[in-house]
Design a protein around this motif. Structure first.
Motif, short mmCIF file in Angstrom:
data_model
loop_
_atom_site.label_atom_id
_atom_site.label_comp_id
_atom_site.label_asym_id
_atom_site.label_seq_id
_atom_site.Cartn_x
_atom_site.Cartn_y
_atom_site.Cartn_z
N ASP A 25 14.27 -7.49 -12.83
CA ASP A 25 13.65 -7.39 -14.16
C ASP A 25 13.31 -5.95 -14.53
O ASP A 25 12.75 -5.70 -15.60
N GLY A 26 13.62 -5.01 -13.62
CA GLY A 26 13.34 -3.60 -13.88
C GLY A 26 11.92 -3.19 -13.57
O GLY A 26 11.50 -2.09 -13.88
N GLU A 27 11.15 -4.09 -12.94
CA GLU A 27 9.77 -3.79 -12.57
C GLU A 27 9.73 -3.28 -11.13
O GLU A 27 10.51 -3.70 -10.29
N TYR A 28 8.77 -2.39 -10.87
CA TYR A 28 8.62 -1.86 -9.52
C TYR A 28 7.72 -2.76 -8.68
O TYR A 28 6.68 -3.21 -9.12
N GLU A 29 8.18 -3.00 -7.46
CA GLU A 29 7.40 -3.71 -6.46
C GLU A 29 7.13 -2.73 -5.32
O GLU A 29 7.86 -1.76 -5.13
N THR A 30 6.08 -2.97 -4.58
CA THR A 30 5.75 -2.14 -3.43
C THR A 30 5.38 -3.01 -2.25
O THR A 30 5.18 -4.22 -2.39
N LEU A 31 5.28 -2.39 -1.10
CA LEU A 31 4.95 -3.09 0.12
C LEU A 31 3.53 -2.72 0.55
O LEU A 31 3.22 -1.54 0.70
N ILE A 32 2.70 -3.72 0.72
CA ILE A 32 1.34 -3.53 1.22
C ILE A 32 1.29 -4.13 2.63
O ILE A 32 1.77 -5.25 2.84
N VAL A 33 0.73 -3.38 3.57
CA VAL A 33 0.61 -3.89 4.94
C VAL A 33 -0.86 -4.09 5.28
O VAL A 33 -1.73 -3.42 4.73
N LYS A 34 -1.12 -5.04 6.16
CA LYS A 34 -2.48 -5.29 6.64
C LYS A 34 -2.57 -4.77 8.07
O LYS A 34 -1.88 -5.26 8.98
N GLN A 35 -3.42 -3.77 8.27
CA GLN A 35 -3.60 -3.15 9.58
C GLN A 35 -4.33 -4.11 10.52
O GLN A 35 -5.35 -4.69 10.14
N LYS A 36 -3.84 -4.25 11.75
CA LYS A 36 -4.51 -5.11 12.72
C LYS A 36 -5.86 -4.54 13.14
O LYS A 36 -6.85 -5.26 13.21
N LYS A 37 -5.91 -3.25 13.42
CA LYS A 37 -7.12 -2.65 13.98
C LYS A 37 -8.31 -2.75 13.03
O LYS A 37 -9.41 -3.08 13.43
N TRP A 38 -8.07 -2.48 11.75
CA TRP A 38 -9.18 -2.41 10.80
C TRP A 38 -9.21 -3.59 9.83
O TRP A 38 -10.23 -3.84 9.20
N GLY A 39 -8.10 -4.28 9.64
CA GLY A 39 -8.07 -5.44 8.77
C GLY A 39 -7.94 -5.14 7.29
O GLY A 39 -8.03 -6.03 6.46
N HIS A 40 -7.69 -3.88 6.95
CA HIS A 40 -7.56 -3.55 5.53
C HIS A 40 -6.10 -3.51 5.11
O HIS A 40 -5.20 -3.36 5.93
N ARG A 41 -5.90 -3.66 3.81
CA ARG A 41 -4.55 -3.63 3.23
C ARG A 41 -4.32 -2.27 2.59
O ARG A 41 -5.18 -1.77 1.85
N CYS A 42 -3.16 -1.69 2.88
CA CYS A 42 -2.84 -0.35 2.38
C CYS A 42 -1.33 -0.15 2.46
O CYS A 42 -0.58 -1.07 2.75
N PHE A 43 -0.90 1.06 2.21
CA PHE A 43 0.50 1.43 2.36
C PHE A 43 0.74 1.88 3.80
O PHE A 43 -0.19 2.32 4.48
N PRO A 44 2.00 1.80 4.28
CA PRO A 44 2.29 2.26 5.64
C PRO A 44 1.92 3.74 5.82
O PRO A 44 2.29 4.58 5.00
N LYS A 45 1.18 4.04 6.91
CA LYS A 45 0.77 5.41 7.18
C LYS A 45 0.37 5.56 8.64
O LYS A 45 0.06 4.59 9.31
N TRP A 46 0.39 6.80 9.13
CA TRP A 46 -0.11 7.11 10.47
C TRP A 46 -0.10 8.60 10.69
O TRP A 46 0.18 9.37 9.78
N HIS A 47 -0.38 9.00 11.92
CA HIS A 47 -0.50 10.41 12.27
C HIS A 47 0.85 11.00 12.71
O HIS A 47 1.74 10.27 13.12
#
Length: 146
Positions: free
Chosen positions: A17-39
């Motif tokens: 449909d031409g709309e943007y979708e994104t991926l949200i992940v739920k971190q096991k350690k903290w339980g919050h939802r965010c984008f993929p990230k790390w050090h």
């Protein structure tokens, strides 16, 4: 207080449909939802760290990067050992060519592909909600104000 630095990806997939979708992940350690990230790991550049994390957390490898789009989050938190942490996270905006994901269950509890509008309600923290709005503005007008 210690400082912590991380790099991540805001993966975008343009649906039929031409709309943007994104991926949200739920971190096991903290339980919050965010984008993929790390050090950064040994001898990595920020871009390599972000790419590695996206691949490790989602299985996504086929991407196009928008090098103009670089977003920052800054927040404080208390670690599990009661250490005060000032954290900086820089996100790259990447366009994903395939919709399929395969989450890595060691660090990630689950993942969800949502529209950018839905992402504002799915991510946990206000700073990340603001980040989603900046991404929406960037996609609409081609630049953003940090």
């Amino acid at each position: 207080m210690i400082q912590e630095f991380a790099y991540g990806i805001i993966p975008l997939y343009k649906n039929l449909d031409g709309e943007y979708e994104t991926l949200i992940v739920k971190q096991k350690k903290w339980g919050h939802r965010c984008f993929p990230k790390w050090h950064i790991e040994f001898a990595e550049t920020p871009l390599q760290a972000a790419h590695r994390e996206l691949h490790e957390e989602s299985g996504i490898t086929d991407i196009d990067i928008d090098e103009k789009a670089f977003f920052e989050l800054h927040y404080n938190y208390t670690d599990t050992d009661r250490t005060e942490v000032e954290k900086y996270v820089w996100f790259y905006l990447w366009f994903v060519k395939k919709k399929e994901v395969q989450i890595e269950l060691q660090e990630i509890e689950d993942s969800k592909r949502v529209s950018l509008s839905e992402a504002i309600n799915e991510v946990t923290y206000l700073s990340t909600k603001d980040l989603v709005q900046k991404v929406k503005n960037y996609l609409k007008i081609g630049w953003y104000i940090s």
